[in-house]
Enzyme design. Sequence first.
Site, mmCIF file in Angstrom:
data_model
loop_
_atom_site.group_PDB
_atom_site.id
_atom_site.type_symbol
_atom_site.label_atom_id
_atom_site.label_comp_id
_atom_site.label_asym_id
_atom_site.label_seq_id
_atom_site.Cartn_x
_atom_site.Cartn_y
_atom_site.Cartn_z
ATOM 1 N N ASP A 281 16.228 36.111 61.421
ATOM 2 C CA ASP A 281 14.982 36.700 61.806
ATOM 3 C C ASP A 281 13.846 35.674 61.842
ATOM 4 O OD1 ASP A 281 12.930 38.968 62.175
ATOM 5 O OD2 ASP A 281 13.460 39.757 60.245
ATOM 6 N N CYS B 66 15.862 49.546 63.578
ATOM 7 C CA CYS B 66 15.799 49.514 62.092
ATOM 8 C C CYS B 66 14.528 50.350 61.925
ATOM 9 C CB CYS B 66 15.792 48.290 61.514
ATOM 10 S SG CYS B 66 16.025 48.133 59.663
#
Length: 233
Positions: free
Chosen positions: A146, A23
């Site tokens: 996360d 990412c």
Amino acid sequence: MPVRFVAPGQLPGQGGAVRAKICGLRSAGDVAAVAEAGAAYAGFVFFPKSPRNLSIDEAAALAIEAPVGLAKVALVVDASDDLLDAITAHVPLDMIQLHGAESPGRVADVRARYGLPVMKAIGIAEASDLEGLAQYEAVADQILVDAKPPKNADLPGGNGLAFDWRLLQGRQWRRPWMLAGGLTPKNVAEAVRLTGARQVDVSSGVEASPGCKDPALIAAFTAALAHTGAPKL
């Protein structure tokens, strides 16, 4: 739009190699490095506070040149319909990642409005944070687990923080899911071993400095996954 239920045998990466999402890509070189390393997903960030933020035109140019088979993901944080309208109108995407405080209802609305798979990020710091996962599994196509950011943090992710991966041991998932938070080439194999993750996400863990991807670290990250084998719980 109905939720796309996925049978257990069809979960991404199950029974095979662990899939990687890299990412925060910002250049054609980043995209090339990710593709060469064999990652499954490329993430583009649309969040002004992030050092990985892209303009819509910048992201469009990168996405158009991305090789076939590399899934292109737009990461947004509590984005308005106007912003999502602009992104989806100009950037060829395969998925939208909601990384803010979006409610389950908002997740469902985004899926219905744009006709793209939606991945919802959930921050985890302790066992009680897992209690809210079920309501998002009911409406999202994928879940990204996360590390919960510190209070008053500028970024909801990409902080290089990990959580206790043992919190996920033995959990039964209704959706494909992805592990994120503090992953690096050195610890990703252990994270997979402890959690059984078949998909992982990394941003700061493959950077030379904030927002600057290192091709060697990207290659090392995916190479580490190649040796994980089946999860051992």
